[in-house]
Design a protein around this motif. Structure first.
Motif, PDB file in Angstrom:
ATOM      1  N   ASN A 233     115.798  88.845  77.678  1.00 38.39           N
ATOM      2  CA  ASN A 233     116.921  87.930  77.842  1.00 38.39           C
ATOM      3  C   ASN A 233     118.148  88.335  77.029  1.00 38.39           C
ATOM      4  N   GLY A 234     118.152  89.573  76.526  1.00 39.36           N
ATOM      5  CA  GLY A 234     119.309  90.047  75.786  1.00 39.36           C
ATOM      6  C   GLY A 234     119.415  89.516  74.372  1.00 39.36           C
ATOM      7  N   VAL A 235     118.292  89.103  73.793  1.00 37.58           N
ATOM      8  CA  VAL A 235     118.263  88.570  72.434  1.00 37.58           C
ATOM      9  C   VAL A 235     117.526  89.550  71.533  1.00 37.58           C
ATOM     10  N   ARG A 236     118.091  89.837  70.372  1.00 39.52           N
ATOM     11  CA  ARG A 236     117.419  90.718  69.421  1.00 39.52           C
ATOM     12  C   ARG A 236     116.221  89.999  68.811  1.00 39.52           C
ATOM     13  N   VAL A 237     115.036  90.599  68.936  1.00 38.76           N
ATOM     14  CA  VAL A 237     113.794  89.991  68.455  1.00 38.76           C
ATOM     15  C   VAL A 237     112.996  91.034  67.696  1.00 38.76           C
ATOM     16  N   ALA A 238     112.044  90.575  66.890  1.00 39.35           N
ATOM     17  CA  ALA A 238     111.156  91.486  66.180  1.00 39.35           C
ATOM     18  C   ALA A 238     110.333  92.281  67.196  1.00 39.35           C
ATOM     19  N   GLY A 239     110.359  93.585  67.065  1.00 36.70           N
ATOM     20  CA  GLY A 239     109.606  94.432  67.984  1.00 36.70           C
ATOM     21  C   GLY A 239     110.242  94.601  69.346  1.00 36.70           C
ATOM     22  N   GLY A 240     111.517  94.219  69.483  1.00 38.90           N
ATOM     23  CA  GLY A 240     112.185  94.352  70.767  1.00 38.90           C
ATOM     24  C   GLY A 240     112.334  95.805  71.191  1.00 38.90           C
ATOM     25  N   THR A 241     112.161  96.070  72.475  1.00 37.22           N
ATOM     26  CA  THR A 241     112.224  97.447  72.990  1.00 37.22           C
ATOM     27  C   THR A 241     113.187  97.556  74.171  1.00 37.22           C
ATOM     28  N   LYS A 242     114.146  96.644  74.256  1.00 34.74           N
ATOM     29  CA  LYS A 242     115.054  96.635  75.399  1.00 34.74           C
ATOM     30  C   LYS A 242     116.504  96.832  74.945  1.00 34.74           C
ATOM     31  N   THR A 243     117.273  97.406  75.841  1.00 30.92           N
ATOM     32  CA  THR A 243     118.723  97.442  75.667  1.00 30.92           C
ATOM     33  C   THR A 243     119.340  96.818  76.908  1.00 30.92           C
TER      34      THR A 243
END
Length: 311
Positions: A233-243
């Motif tokens: 959803n475009g939110v920076r999260v712990a362990g996020g792997t998306k751009t």
């Protein structure tokens, strides 16, 4: 020394900057553009006046905040050098201001915060104003790339943005390094690369200095601070792997500066350590023509772009 700083590689250079004469300063333009109206011809004075129109007031105000950069260098090193390190000092101080502004343009969250894995401490440049990712969270006009990135997602996004996406000269694509790498591999149904880079179009092409390439007729800006640790959803999260990608309607972005940049030097604080401190102050502001919303989607986005590189 007062200097106006606008390096060509900064995302701020894509937008027209207003010079503020006071702080805060209200925009002198009081209404949005209106369509013309038909006025019948008449030889009688006072007849057939222009019909009444409902004007929408912008009521846009710039409020500049001060942010600073600091650099210290050895007086002994300066004395033993052939030339004083003035050019390098100015370059580094300029970089500090532009880097702070760039982070704020992309990730600023002044009104409210939404990134769960990127706490914003006091004094962080992200508190200068609400940035483009914040705007995209308000508009919620987006496409999801969970099944893979396609050209159709970008063309669909242009359509979903309506009047904010129709003119290629007024659009700007923003992404990070992994997003740019994905773009370079993006091909249409005929197998042709859709990103035009300088090596493909030649040195005489109309691609502005500092631009990495063009996508569907619009410039691509690759930003150091564009996250690669987001969720779907475009939110920076712990362990996020998306751009992801942002599409920005440039005319609605209204940066401003008050008094340029001020550079000062002092050895008072660092007197005992034989060092000189040089400081730069800049008072900058950012406002938008209208508040971002689903009906005013001047920033839209593509989410859920996996950063992993696969063969």
């Amino acid at each position: 020394d007062i200097r106006v700083i606008q390096p060509e590689l900064s995302i701020g250079s894509y937008f027209e900057t207003t010079n503020m004469t006071s702080n805060p300063m209200k925009n002198a333009i009081t209404g949005f553009l209106n369509k013309s109206v038909v006025v019948a011809e008449s030889l009688t004075p006072g007849q057939n006046a222009i019909p009444y129109q409902q004007f929408v007031t912008q009521n846009m105000t710039w409020t500049a905040l001060t942010h600073s950069g600091l650099l210290a260098f050895s007086l002994q090193a300066q004395l033993t050098s052939i030339l004083p390190p003035l050019s390098e000092v100015l370059s580094r101080l300029t970089f500090a201001i532009e880097w702070g502004k760039s982070d704020a343009f992309t990730n600023g969250q002044k009104t409210s915060t939404f990134d769960t894995n990127a706490a914003i401490p006091a004094g962080d440049p992200r508190t200068l104003w609400d940035g483009f990712r914040w705007c995209a969270q308000q508009t919620q006009i987006k496409k999801n790339a969970s099944a893979g990135l396609t050209v159709k997602m970008f063309t669909d996004l242009i359509g979903l943005a309506g009047r904010f996406g129709r003119n290629p000269a007024e659009r700007l694509w923003e992404t990070g390094y992994m997003g740019y790498a994905k773009l370079l591999n993006l091909k249409d149904d005929a197998g042709n690369a859709v990103v035009l880079t300088q090596d493909k179009v030649g040195p005489g092409a109309a691609i502005r200095t500092g631009v990495f390439g063009q996508l569907l007729g619009s410039s691509i800006h690759v930003d150091d601070d564009f996250p690669a640790d987001m969720d779907a959803n475009g939110v920076r999260v712990a362990g996020g792997t998306k751009t992801g990608f942002l599409m920005i309607h440039k005319p609605y972005v209204r940066p401003a500066n008050f008094m340029g940049a001020q550079i000062m030097a002092s050895d008072h604080v660092l007197f005992l350590s034989n060092q000189k401190a040089v400081k730069i102050n800049s008072m900058d502001a950012l406002s938008y023509t209208e508040a971002p919303s689903q009906t005013v989607p001047f920033v839209t986005r593509i989410d859920d772009v996996e950063i992993a590189v696969t063969d």
